[in-house]
Design an enzyme around this catalytic site. Structure first.
Site, PDB file in Angstrom:
ATOM      1  N   ASP A  60      -8.009  -4.644   7.437  1.00  0.00           N
ATOM      2  CA  ASP A  60      -7.009  -3.565   7.540  1.00  0.00           C
ATOM      3  C   ASP A  60      -6.455  -3.551   8.966  1.00  0.00           C
ATOM      4  O   ASP A  60      -6.120  -2.495   9.502  1.00  0.00           O
ATOM      5  CB  ASP A  60      -7.608  -2.201   7.161  1.00  0.00           C
ATOM      6  CG  ASP A  60      -6.531  -1.162   6.861  1.00  0.00           C
ATOM      7  OD1 ASP A  60      -5.381  -1.549   6.582  1.00  0.00           O
ATOM      8  OD2 ASP A  60      -6.827   0.041   6.929  1.00  0.00           O
ATOM      9  N   GLU A 109       0.871  -1.173   0.000  1.00  0.00           N
ATOM     10  CA  GLU A 109       0.000   0.000   0.000  1.00  0.00           C
ATOM     11  C   GLU A 109       0.911   1.227   0.000  1.00  0.00           C
ATOM     12  O   GLU A 109       1.569   1.498   0.993  1.00  0.00           O
ATOM     13  CB  GLU A 109      -0.883  -0.050   1.250  1.00  0.00           C
ATOM     14  CG  GLU A 109      -2.131   0.768   1.134  1.00  0.00           C
ATOM     15  CD  GLU A 109      -2.837   0.908   2.465  1.00  0.00           C
ATOM     16  OE1 GLU A 109      -2.257   0.586   3.517  1.00  0.00           O
ATOM     17  OE2 GLU A 109      -3.987   1.360   2.446  1.00  0.00           O
ATOM     18  N   ASN A 133     -12.577   5.297   2.746  1.00  0.00           N
ATOM     19  CA  ASN A 133     -11.482   5.799   3.573  1.00  0.00           C
ATOM     20  C   ASN A 133     -10.307   6.226   2.692  1.00  0.00           C
ATOM     21  O   ASN A 133      -9.950   5.512   1.756  1.00  0.00           O
ATOM     22  CB  ASN A 133     -11.007   4.736   4.579  1.00  0.00           C
ATOM     23  CG  ASN A 133     -12.106   4.359   5.554  1.00  0.00           C
ATOM     24  OD1 ASN A 133     -12.595   3.235   5.563  1.00  0.00           O
ATOM     25  ND2 ASN A 133     -12.524   5.321   6.365  1.00  0.00           N
ATOM     26  N   ASP A 168     -15.843  -2.655  10.254  1.00  0.00           N
ATOM     27  CA  ASP A 168     -15.694  -2.757  11.708  1.00  0.00           C
ATOM     28  C   ASP A 168     -16.681  -1.860  12.435  1.00  0.00           C
ATOM     29  O   ASP A 168     -16.695  -1.805  13.665  1.00  0.00           O
ATOM     30  CB  ASP A 168     -14.253  -2.409  12.130  1.00  0.00           C
ATOM     31  CG  ASP A 168     -13.867  -0.970  11.794  1.00  0.00           C
ATOM     32  OD1 ASP A 168     -14.617  -0.311  11.050  1.00  0.00           O
ATOM     33  OD2 ASP A 168     -12.819  -0.513  12.277  1.00  0.00           O
ATOM     34  N   HIS A 170     -14.739   2.533  10.719  1.00  0.00           N
ATOM     35  CA  HIS A 170     -14.165   3.154   9.522  1.00  0.00           C
ATOM     36  C   HIS A 170     -15.223   3.646   8.538  1.00  0.00           C
ATOM     37  O   HIS A 170     -14.999   4.611   7.815  1.00  0.00           O
ATOM     38  CB  HIS A 170     -13.245   2.161   8.789  1.00  0.00           C
ATOM     39  CG  HIS A 170     -11.886   2.091   9.376  1.00  0.00           C
ATOM     40  ND1 HIS A 170     -11.626   1.467  10.565  1.00  0.00           N
ATOM     41  CD2 HIS A 170     -10.705   2.572   8.934  1.00  0.00           C
ATOM     42  CE1 HIS A 170     -10.340   1.575  10.818  1.00  0.00           C
ATOM     43  NE2 HIS A 170      -9.757   2.237   9.853  1.00  0.00           N
ATOM     44  N   HIS A 194       0.103   6.993   6.649  1.00  0.00           N
ATOM     45  CA  HIS A 194       1.365   6.687   5.959  1.00  0.00           C
ATOM     46  C   HIS A 194       2.388   7.807   6.130  1.00  0.00           C
ATOM     47  O   HIS A 194       2.028   8.970   6.296  1.00  0.00           O
ATOM     48  CB  HIS A 194       1.109   6.444   4.469  1.00  0.00           C
ATOM     49  CG  HIS A 194       0.397   5.155   4.185  1.00  0.00           C
ATOM     50  ND1 HIS A 194       0.954   4.146   3.451  1.00  0.00           N
ATOM     51  CD2 HIS A 194      -0.821   4.706   4.566  1.00  0.00           C
ATOM     52  CE1 HIS A 194       0.102   3.140   3.373  1.00  0.00           C
ATOM     53  NE2 HIS A 194      -0.989   3.454   4.045  1.00  0.00           N
TER      54      HIS A 194
HETATM   55 ZN    ZN Z   1      -4.747   2.431   3.880  1.00  0.00          ZN
END
Ligand code: ZN
Length: 450
Positions: A334, A159, A255, A309, A312, A171
């Site tokens: 995830d 990713e 997301n 979940d 998210h 990230h």
């Molecule tokens: Zn991601």
């Protein structure tokens, strides 16, 4: 010799594997096969594969060696998670420590996932420096599963780092890249592992609006990598062009992408696309549904991973996605390193992540979601509840659909003859599924530690 004396003898005398390996027969099961629950049928397997019993009776004159009584439970293919960053305090992007330590950590997660019915997965690595990929990817190559060794690895899901600064989520922006030099830039980022194709990298998440990235999609696809669009600020035209170029998936729908806007619906708008070119082959594409552009041909719209979940993505959003494109839904956890651990602060890709009592994980001190701690069986329960779909459709979103996305539905995600003997026995007597027994490659998993 009279035929009745030949029982238990294999006519293919030099086929030692056939003669010596035990044959298993699952009885008293409700089998999920071809979009239906089949009662009064049996499932046979040998050497880790589902076999055709007719060949046994008529060619090999054999009966089952062992009967497995499913006691009326629903028997479905093993669950597949195409996006999971780690669990039990372990992060697949963590490159510190020796190769032995990294390998042991991968094994720990692979074994743990079996407890939830996840029999194969794509270990996911967040955006990293080239040195990190070179160190960790060799440990995440495709490998078979077993009860002792853990869930099967289907190749890594990388990713980033070809993702959008605007939609970076958790990230590390410092390592982000663009691809003016096309596939060379991808080789530069991931190193020699990318040249192995799906053996090493089965899914790559990228942002198609970045310089050079969309044009490199055909080269990535030619290597066997499934291209997923995500962590992107792309507009609808860029998203549709990327699909035409060969992208077949969307990463964690809703997301880390532009919110839906009616005048330019961005990546989410691909779910409403009506004029994408129809795929020539069904392999790697969703099956047609009532909402497909053509109801008799493969759906040209991409699959979409969705983190079910309850944190998210709002349940109503899950429902909207499902009703627009039911055969494209792929449940993903995830999950990050905190899965399987209590609330607290953990590390993901070198950043501190706080996990609250609902299992939601945020970059510490912010409201940015960093991943989940949900398990795949819980995703199935929530998906069924949020969408009011059937148990068949909920289970297929974690079995058949991810296998189709990866182009491996001939061996995963179904109970068809020739498929791997990965099974989950589910108690669905209360209306929601509970994992009771798990088999991987024909081996039963010890769930007593669950
Ligand atoms: Zn991601």
């Amino acid at each position: 010799m009279p035929t009745h004396l030949k029982l238990n003898m294999c006519p293919i005398q030099n086929d030692k594997k056939c003669c010596s390996s035990p044959i298993y027969k699952i009885v008293n099961a409700r089998l999920l096969m071809n979009h239906e629950i089949v009662e009064g049928s049996y499932l046979w397997f040998q050497n880790g594969k589902i076999i055709n019993p007719q060949n046994l009776f008529f060619d090999h004159l054999r009966e089952a060696d062992k009967i497995i009584d499913a006691k009326g439970m629903l028997v479905v293919p093993g669950f597949i998670d195409t996006q999971i960053n780690g669990a039990y305090g372990i992060d697949f992007a963590d490159h510190e420590g020796s190769d032995e330590k990294i390998q042991a950590d991968v094994d720990t997660v692979a074994k743990g996932l079996l407890q939830y019915g996840c029999t194969s997965f794509c270990p996911t690595v967040v955006s990293s420096e080239p040195a990190v990929y070179q160190k960790v990817l060799p440990h995440l190559n495709a490998r078979k599963g077993s009860a002792a060794g853990g869930a099967e690895i289907l190749g890594a899901h990388v990713e980033g780092p070809f993702i959008s600064v605007e939609k970076k989520g958790a990230h590390k922006q410092a390592v982000f890249r663009t691809a003016e030099n096309g596939i060379e830039d991808f080789d530069d980022a991931y190193g020699s592992e990318l040249k192995k194709g799906s053996e090493a990298v089965s899914i790559m998440t990228l942002a198609p609006e970045l310089s050079g990235v969309a044009d490199a999609i055909p080269d990535l696809v030619a290597r066997g990598v499934k291209v997923a669009l995500g962590h992107t600020a792309c507009k609808i035209a860029e998203a549709e062009r990327a699909v035409v170029q060969g992208a077949t998936s969307i990463t964690h729908l809703f997301n880390a992408m532009q919110a839906f806007h009616h005048r330019d619906p961005g990546l989410i708008g691909v779910l409403g696309a009506a004029d994408l070119p129809i795929p020539e082959s069904s392999k790697g594409h969703p099956e047609p549904s009532d909402t497909s552009p053509c109801r008799t041909k493969p759906d040209p719209r991409p699959f979409y991973g969705i983190i079910c979940d309850g944190v998210h993505v709002h349940p109503n959003s899950v429902r909207i996605a499902y009703y627009s494109h039911p055969t494209g839904a792929v449940l993903v956890t995830d999950a990050l390193s905190a899965m399987g651990l209590p609330a607290g602060t953990y590390s993901l890709g070198g950043r501190d992540v706080a996990v609250d009592h609902n299992g939601a994980a945020y970059i510490k001190g912010t409201s940015t979601l960093a991943g989940s701690t949900v398990t795949i069986d819980e995703c199935i329960r929530k998906f069924q509840k949020f969408t009011n779909c059937t148990v068949i459709e909920a289970v297929e979103a974690a079995t058949l659909h991810p296998a189709e996305l990866l182009g491996i539905s001939d061996r995963k995600g179904t109970l068809n003859v020739g498929a791997d003997a990965d099974f989950v026995f589910l108690d669905d007597s209360t209306g929601e599924v509970q994992v009771k027994r798990v088999f991987v490659a024909g081996d039963e998993v010890d769930l007593s530690t669950k």
